[in-house]
Enzyme design. Structure first.
Site, short mmCIF file in Angstrom:
data_model
loop_
_atom_site.label_atom_id
_atom_site.label_comp_id
_atom_site.label_asym_id
_atom_site.label_seq_id
_atom_site.Cartn_x
_atom_site.Cartn_y
_atom_site.Cartn_z
N CYS A 2 0.86 -1.18 0.00
CA CYS A 2 0.00 0.00 0.00
C CYS A 2 0.90 1.22 0.00
O CYS A 2 2.11 1.11 0.12
CB CYS A 2 -0.87 0.04 1.26
SG CYS A 2 -1.80 -1.46 1.53
N TRP A 84 -3.85 -1.56 -1.16
CA TRP A 84 -3.78 -2.75 -2.02
C TRP A 84 -4.21 -3.86 -1.08
O TRP A 84 -3.44 -4.33 -0.26
CB TRP A 84 -2.36 -2.92 -2.52
CG TRP A 84 -2.11 -4.20 -3.25
CD1 TRP A 84 -1.51 -5.32 -2.76
CD2 TRP A 84 -2.44 -4.50 -4.60
NE1 TRP A 84 -1.46 -6.28 -3.73
CE2 TRP A 84 -2.02 -5.82 -4.86
CE3 TRP A 84 -3.08 -3.77 -5.62
CZ2 TRP A 84 -2.20 -6.42 -6.10
CZ3 TRP A 84 -3.25 -4.39 -6.85
CH2 TRP A 84 -2.81 -5.69 -7.08
N GLU A 494 8.72 -20.18 -20.17
CA GLU A 494 8.57 -18.82 -19.65
C GLU A 494 9.66 -17.89 -20.20
O GLU A 494 9.38 -16.74 -20.54
CB GLU A 494 8.60 -18.85 -18.11
CG GLU A 494 8.52 -17.52 -17.41
CD GLU A 494 7.25 -16.71 -17.70
OE1 GLU A 494 6.30 -17.25 -18.32
OE2 GLU A 494 7.23 -15.53 -17.32
N LYS A 498 8.79 -14.54 -22.23
CA LYS A 498 9.27 -13.21 -21.83
C LYS A 498 9.96 -12.52 -22.99
O LYS A 498 9.73 -11.35 -23.26
CB LYS A 498 10.27 -13.29 -20.65
CG LYS A 498 9.72 -13.56 -19.28
CD LYS A 498 9.01 -12.39 -18.63
CE LYS A 498 7.57 -12.38 -19.00
NZ LYS A 498 6.59 -13.07 -18.24
N GLU A 501 7.47 -11.48 -25.71
CA GLU A 501 6.57 -10.40 -25.26
C GLU A 501 7.23 -9.03 -25.36
O GLU A 501 6.60 -8.08 -25.78
CB GLU A 501 6.18 -10.63 -23.79
CG GLU A 501 5.07 -11.61 -23.56
CD GLU A 501 4.76 -11.75 -22.08
OE1 GLU A 501 3.59 -11.59 -21.72
OE2 GLU A 501 5.67 -12.02 -21.27
N LYS A 616 -2.23 -6.02 -19.47
CA LYS A 616 -1.97 -6.62 -18.16
C LYS A 616 -3.08 -7.59 -17.77
O LYS A 616 -2.85 -8.61 -17.14
CB LYS A 616 -1.85 -5.49 -17.12
CG LYS A 616 -1.49 -5.96 -15.74
CD LYS A 616 0.00 -6.15 -15.62
CE LYS A 616 0.40 -7.03 -14.49
NZ LYS A 616 1.61 -7.79 -14.80
C1 G6P Z 1 -1.70 -11.33 -20.08
C2 G6P Z 1 -0.47 -10.79 -19.37
C3 G6P Z 1 0.46 -11.93 -18.98
C4 G6P Z 1 -0.30 -12.96 -18.15
C5 G6P Z 1 -1.57 -13.44 -18.88
C6 G6P Z 1 -2.45 -14.25 -17.98
O1 G6P Z 1 -1.35 -11.84 -21.32
O2 G6P Z 1 0.22 -9.89 -20.20
O3 G6P Z 1 1.56 -11.45 -18.25
O4 G6P Z 1 0.52 -14.05 -17.89
O5 G6P Z 1 -2.35 -12.31 -19.29
O6 G6P Z 1 -2.92 -13.37 -16.99
P1 G6P Z 1 -3.42 -13.82 -15.57
O7 G6P Z 1 -3.81 -12.51 -14.93
O8 G6P Z 1 -4.60 -14.71 -15.77
O9 G6P Z 1 -2.30 -14.48 -14.88
#
Ligand code: G6P
Length: 621
Positions: A2, A84, A494, A498, A501, A616
């Protein structure tokens, strides 16, 4: 995570607090509030009586801003908070500040009080009345109790007693009507700084909150308390002894201060992982034991589990794959992992005795939500693993495990991923323990190893320059293959995700044994092969796979465990990670992969925080 801001000085504080909170919105944004010491209008001018006026609301700070337009809140000393949520949903009642019974003390808090439930019980027995679902609310009530005895009415002494009573983490900031120009605070693990200026002094979670007013800061350390008035700052150590500490000056812009001095949120969040992982373990790993009541399953139900089904998307799917490995290994329960968007449309069968786990950092991904609805509609019990309290997935599931990694601003998941993996480790180990499948000695050893993970992640981060150098030398390649086996396989996926992306370079993650069934045709001198190859029982097999691609002129970058001298013969670039037990290698190997992707993307001038075409939280199909 927070955001806190507090001010005592000669200026009206309402706008100082509000503007400070706006600067902290990246730390939390589900509800916000301020509390200001104001003169009670019915009191005498010569002998003013103070009251604490509080305004708080669920929603973003602009909701609070609207509310404050209609409320008169005069006063030169006050506290503010942007939340938060960790305990209790983001509602008006759960928003901070929180009061004691008589509304004479108000508190804002950032962190988690692990033993709040037992403290709350004790206080209720003494007649205290609670109105929120938060852990924070025990704090003003504790202070109220301490002020009645052995503290000579000193809020500072009461705070020092409180710091010894609570377990967990917290930056705690309190005001009281008895001393209307004084702010008292204490810190355990959560950040807290003091800002000093000629017009008054500040407390905040982070510098951006007050950079408009001062550039002189003092950091409060763990277990210290501090008394701030308009012209003095007194810091005390854990024994109550006065500490001398000179402020330092910062020249950061507000924008770079929000990112903690890092170039991007993504880099900041990668570096926050030791803290994030600790927060995920907090309260769940206690005195060498696992406390995982949140699973909401009786021992009997766990013993009768026939199957676990995990669904997720994107990075969360890779956490699910790790979950499968450790749950099957430790708890001997068969685990199926599936991509949410596939699950929801294939008329799945929900077996009796099957636990359904949904992993989603945002808690809003529409495919995962639809899969949950599908499964629940067919009678499944759903456990969600998410980072966002009160998110739709959290609300629509039967139980929730929060990852507590703090808000993640960068679009691609980094610290929420390591937190999800930690939850998978804890789940696997807990199920195994309840089923009586693990020897005490092995159980204790795994717990010891888990506790060392944050430090080991820190060791990797301290060596980030090495990854930057490797990225500087390889960023012009146009094809990247990430290979791993068993615990390394989800991390290879992963690492490739990354890189795609944020750099927009084509990258594939593969189970190394599958190379020969296709991808090996791609390898030539324009390819980089990233081998996730820590010390484990498939090490030799990985070496063979690397030799195969090396023979086809690919450049090899190997991520290995420290002390691996053998690898030099097979790799062009090497990065070492600290040793751990093989089941836990994943959480360590993914950190260099995140950094490697980051530095390649930076070499290509990409916007790593907001990569093109991505979001996001994906709330469309
Ligand atoms: C989007 C984000 C990723 C994430 C995916 C799943 O593509 O950019 O970073 O892994 O969604 O999202 P979640 O919130 O379900 O983990």
């Amino acid at each position: 995570m927070c955001g806190i801001v507090a001010y005592t000085g000669i200026k009206q504080c309402k706008n100082i607090l509000l503007n400070g909170l706006k600067r902290l919105e990246y730390r939390g944004y589900d509800s916000a509030g301020v509390g200001i010491l104001s003169v009670n209008h019915s009191s005498k001018i010569k002998n003013p009586v103070f009251e604490i006026k509080v305004a708080k609301e669920a929603g973003k700070i602009k909701v609070l801003e609207e509310l404050l337009k209609d409320i008169e809140m005069q006063g030169v000393c006050g506290i503010g908070h942007t939340r938060w949520a960790t305990h209790g949903e983001p509602t008006q009642i759960n928003a901070h500040p929180h009061f004691d019974c008589k509304q004479k003390i108000a508190v804002v808090h950032n962190g988690i009080i692990e033993n709040y439930a037992e403290i709350r019980e004790e206080l209720i027995k003494k007649g205290h009345i609670f109105i929120s679902q938060t852990d924070t609310e025990v704090l003003p009530h504790l202070l109220e109790g301490y002020l009645k005895s052995e503290t000579n009415g000193s809020l500072l002494v009461a705070m020092q007693k409180l710091m010894k009573k609570i377990r967990g983490s917290g930056a705690i900031v309190a005001i009281s009507v008895e001393k209307p120009n004084e702010i008292i605070a204490g810190r355990i693990a959560s950040p807290l700084i003091v800002g000093t200026s000629r017009d008054g002094n500040f407390l905040a979670s982070d510098m951006p909150a007050v950079l408009d007013h001062t550039r002189l800061f003092t950091v409060i350390n763990d277990y210290e308390t501090v008394c701030v008035t308009r012209d003095k700052v007194k810091i005390y150590d854990s024994n109550g002894k006065l500490v001398q500490r000179n402020p330092f000056k910062v020249n950061w812009s507000i924008e770079s201060a929000e990112k903690g001095g890092y170039e991007d949120f993504m880099l900041k969040e990668i570096f926050e992982q030791p803290y994030g992982i600790k927060e995920t373990m907090r309260g769940r790993l206690l005195d060498g034991e696992l406390n995982f009541e949140e699973l909401n399953l009786t021992d009997e139900q766990i013993k009768n589990l026939k199957k676990i089904q995990i669904i997720a998307c994107g990075t969360s799917y890779h956490a699910a794959l790790t979950g499968k490995l450790v749950i099957e290994k430790w708890a001997k329960i068969p685990v199926e992992v599936e991509i949410s968007s596939e699950y929801r449309y294939r008329d799945p069968i929900v077996d009796e005795g099957c636990l359904f786990i949904a992993i989603t950092q945002s808690g809003e991904t529409i495919d995962t939500l639809a899969a949950i609805r599908e499964a629940r509609g067919k009678g499944a019990k759903v456990m969600a693993v998410t980072n966002v309290v009160g998110s739709t997935v959290a609300r629509e599931s039967d139980s929730v495990i929060y990852t507590h990694a703090g808000p993640e601003v960068g679009v691609c998941a980094t610290k929420t991923f390591s937190a999800q993996i930690m939850v998978m480790y804890l789940t696997g180990l807990y199920l195994s323990k309840v089923k009586g499948l693990i020897k005490q000695e092995n159980y204790e050893r795994i717990i010891e190893e888990l506790k060392m993970i944050p430090n080991k992640v820190q060791i990797i981060l301290n060596n980030a320059e090495r990854l930057k150098k490797i990225a500087d030398e390889t960023y012009k390649y146009t094809c990247f293959l990430f290979l791993g086996r068993i615990y390394g396989f989800p991390m290879a996926l992963e690492g490739a995700l990354k890189l795609k992306e944020i750099s927009y370079i084509h990258a594939e993650g593969y189970a190394a044994g599958e190379m020969k069934h296709g991808p090996i045709a791609l390898t030539d001198n324009k390819t980089v092969v990233v081998g996730v190859i820590p010390q484990d029982f498939v090490y030799e097999k990985m070496i063979s796979n690397l030799q195969e691609v090396r023979a086809r002129n690919a450049k090899i970058f190997a991520i290995v465990s420290e002390g691996d001298k053998n690898i030099e013969k097979y790799a062009d670039y090497i990065f070492t990670i600290p040793k751990t037990i093989e089941e836990l290698n994943g959480i360590l190997t993914v950190i260099p992969l995140q950094l490697y992707a980051y530095y390649i993307a930076k070499n290509l001038n990409r916007n790593v925080d907001q990569p093109r075409n991505l979001a996001k939280s994906v709330t469309v199909e």
